[in-house]
Motif scaffolding. Sequence first.
Motif, PDB file in Angstrom:
ATOM      1  N   ALA A  30      -9.226  -2.945  -2.433  1.00  0.00           N
ATOM      2  CA  ALA A  30      -8.996  -1.499  -2.466  1.00  0.00           C
ATOM      3  C   ALA A  30      -7.532  -1.197  -2.157  1.00  0.00           C
ATOM      4  O   ALA A  30      -6.922  -0.320  -2.770  1.00  0.00           O
ATOM      5  CB  ALA A  30      -9.914  -0.791  -1.467  1.00  0.00           C
ATOM      6  N   TYR A  31      -6.967  -1.946  -1.233  1.00  0.00           N
ATOM      7  CA  TYR A  31      -5.584  -1.736  -0.820  1.00  0.00           C
ATOM      8  C   TYR A  31      -4.598  -2.267  -1.853  1.00  0.00           C
ATOM      9  O   TYR A  31      -3.694  -1.553  -2.287  1.00  0.00           O
ATOM     10  CB  TYR A  31      -5.362  -2.410   0.541  1.00  0.00           C
ATOM     11  CG  TYR A  31      -3.979  -2.249   1.094  1.00  0.00           C
ATOM     12  CD1 TYR A  31      -3.562  -1.034   1.637  1.00  0.00           C
ATOM     13  CD2 TYR A  31      -3.083  -3.305   1.094  1.00  0.00           C
ATOM     14  CE1 TYR A  31      -2.290  -0.883   2.159  1.00  0.00           C
ATOM     15  CE2 TYR A  31      -1.807  -3.165   1.617  1.00  0.00           C
ATOM     16  CZ  TYR A  31      -1.418  -1.954   2.138  1.00  0.00           C
ATOM     17  OH  TYR A  31      -0.154  -1.804   2.657  1.00  0.00           O
ATOM     18  N   ASP A  35      -4.676   0.522  -4.995  1.00  0.00           N
ATOM     19  CA  ASP A  35      -3.627   1.364  -4.391  1.00  0.00           C
ATOM     20  C   ASP A  35      -4.149   2.438  -3.439  1.00  0.00           C
ATOM     21  O   ASP A  35      -3.536   3.496  -3.302  1.00  0.00           O
ATOM     22  CB  ASP A  35      -2.754   2.004  -5.470  1.00  0.00           C
ATOM     23  CG  ASP A  35      -1.927   0.978  -6.225  1.00  0.00           C
ATOM     24  OD1 ASP A  35      -1.517  -0.025  -5.599  1.00  0.00           O
ATOM     25  OD2 ASP A  35      -1.699   1.165  -7.432  1.00  0.00           O
ATOM     26  N   TYR A  36      -5.279   2.152  -2.775  1.00  0.00           N
ATOM     27  CA  TYR A  36      -5.734   3.048  -1.719  1.00  0.00           C
ATOM     28  C   TYR A  36      -4.910   2.763  -0.467  1.00  0.00           C
ATOM     29  O   TYR A  36      -4.611   1.612  -0.172  1.00  0.00           O
ATOM     30  CB  TYR A  36      -7.209   2.812  -1.378  1.00  0.00           C
ATOM     31  CG  TYR A  36      -8.174   3.320  -2.401  1.00  0.00           C
ATOM     32  CD1 TYR A  36      -8.523   4.667  -2.440  1.00  0.00           C
ATOM     33  CD2 TYR A  36      -8.781   2.463  -3.310  1.00  0.00           C
ATOM     34  CE1 TYR A  36      -9.426   5.139  -3.372  1.00  0.00           C
ATOM     35  CE2 TYR A  36      -9.688   2.926  -4.247  1.00  0.00           C
ATOM     36  CZ  TYR A  36     -10.010   4.264  -4.266  1.00  0.00           C
ATOM     37  OH  TYR A  36     -10.908   4.740  -5.180  1.00  0.00           O
ATOM     38  N   PRO A  38      -4.687   2.907   3.812  1.00  0.00           N
ATOM     39  CA  PRO A  38      -5.727   2.675   4.819  1.00  0.00           C
ATOM     40  C   PRO A  38      -6.582   3.903   5.129  1.00  0.00           C
ATOM     41  O   PRO A  38      -7.801   3.780   5.305  1.00  0.00           O
ATOM     42  CB  PRO A  38      -4.932   2.198   6.034  1.00  0.00           C
ATOM     43  CG  PRO A  38      -3.778   1.459   5.418  1.00  0.00           C
ATOM     44  CD  PRO A  38      -3.393   2.323   4.234  1.00  0.00           C
ATOM     45  N   ASP A  39      -5.986   5.094   5.185  1.00  0.00           N
ATOM     46  CA  ASP A  39      -6.778   6.306   5.430  1.00  0.00           C
ATOM     47  C   ASP A  39      -7.789   6.547   4.309  1.00  0.00           C
ATOM     48  O   ASP A  39      -8.923   6.949   4.566  1.00  0.00           O
ATOM     49  CB  ASP A  39      -5.876   7.535   5.576  1.00  0.00           C
ATOM     50  CG  ASP A  39      -5.152   7.574   6.905  1.00  0.00           C
ATOM     51  OD1 ASP A  39      -5.768   7.205   7.926  1.00  0.00           O
ATOM     52  OD2 ASP A  39      -3.976   7.962   6.920  1.00  0.00           O
ATOM     53  N   GLU A  40      -7.375   6.304   3.076  1.00  0.00           N
ATOM     54  CA  GLU A  40      -8.282   6.490   1.939  1.00  0.00           C
ATOM     55  C   GLU A  40      -9.413   5.458   1.965  1.00  0.00           C
ATOM     56  O   GLU A  40     -10.534   5.754   1.553  1.00  0.00           O
ATOM     57  CB  GLU A  40      -7.507   6.387   0.622  1.00  0.00           C
ATOM     58  CG  GLU A  40      -6.563   7.544   0.401  1.00  0.00           C
ATOM     59  CD  GLU A  40      -5.640   7.344  -0.784  1.00  0.00           C
ATOM     60  OE1 GLU A  40      -5.379   8.345  -1.485  1.00  0.00           O
ATOM     61  OE2 GLU A  40      -5.181   6.197  -1.017  1.00  0.00           O
ATOM     62  N   ILE A  41      -9.113   4.270   2.454  1.00  0.00           N
ATOM     63  CA  ILE A  41     -10.154   3.242   2.534  1.00  0.00           C
ATOM     64  C   ILE A  41     -11.232   3.666   3.531  1.00  0.00           C
ATOM     65  O   ILE A  41     -12.411   3.403   3.307  1.00  0.00           O
ATOM     66  CB  ILE A  41      -9.540   1.871   2.880  1.00  0.00           C
ATOM     67  CG1 ILE A  41      -8.648   1.402   1.715  1.00  0.00           C
ATOM     68  CG2 ILE A  41     -10.634   0.831   3.159  1.00  0.00           C
ATOM     69  CD1 ILE A  41      -7.810   0.174   1.998  1.00  0.00           C
ATOM     70  N   THR A  42     -10.858   4.359   4.606  1.00  0.00           N
ATOM     71  CA  THR A  42     -11.879   4.845   5.542  1.00  0.00           C
ATOM     72  C   THR A  42     -12.765   5.903   4.887  1.00  0.00           C
ATOM     73  O   THR A  42     -13.914   6.072   5.285  1.00  0.00           O
ATOM     74  CB  THR A  42     -11.277   5.421   6.842  1.00  0.00           C
ATOM     75  OG1 THR A  42     -10.488   6.574   6.542  1.00  0.00           O
ATOM     76  CG2 THR A  42     -10.457   4.379   7.583  1.00  0.00           C
TER      77      THR A  42
END
Length: 76
Positions: A30-31, A35-36, A38-42
């Motif tokens: 995802a990262y 291109d997510y 860390p906040d978007e991954i949560t």
Amino acid sequence: MTEIVRDEDHSRGAPTIEGTGIRVIDVAKAYEHSDYDPDEITQLYPGLSLGDVHTALAYYYDHIDEFRSESEPASA
């Protein structure tokens, strides 16, 4: 503190974030590939805290050669 665990009975022994079943490789993909941040991954994985994401990414980069060798196609 977040722990990364391996359980042969879950995810074929792939490293996961303890108590979540979420694989480190999924957070890393995802990262790195989607291109997510860390906040978007949560938001993608609501069960993860920001600390969980950073722990998973740190584990991934500390073991990157292992992850890369696992993703290479097997020779015929």
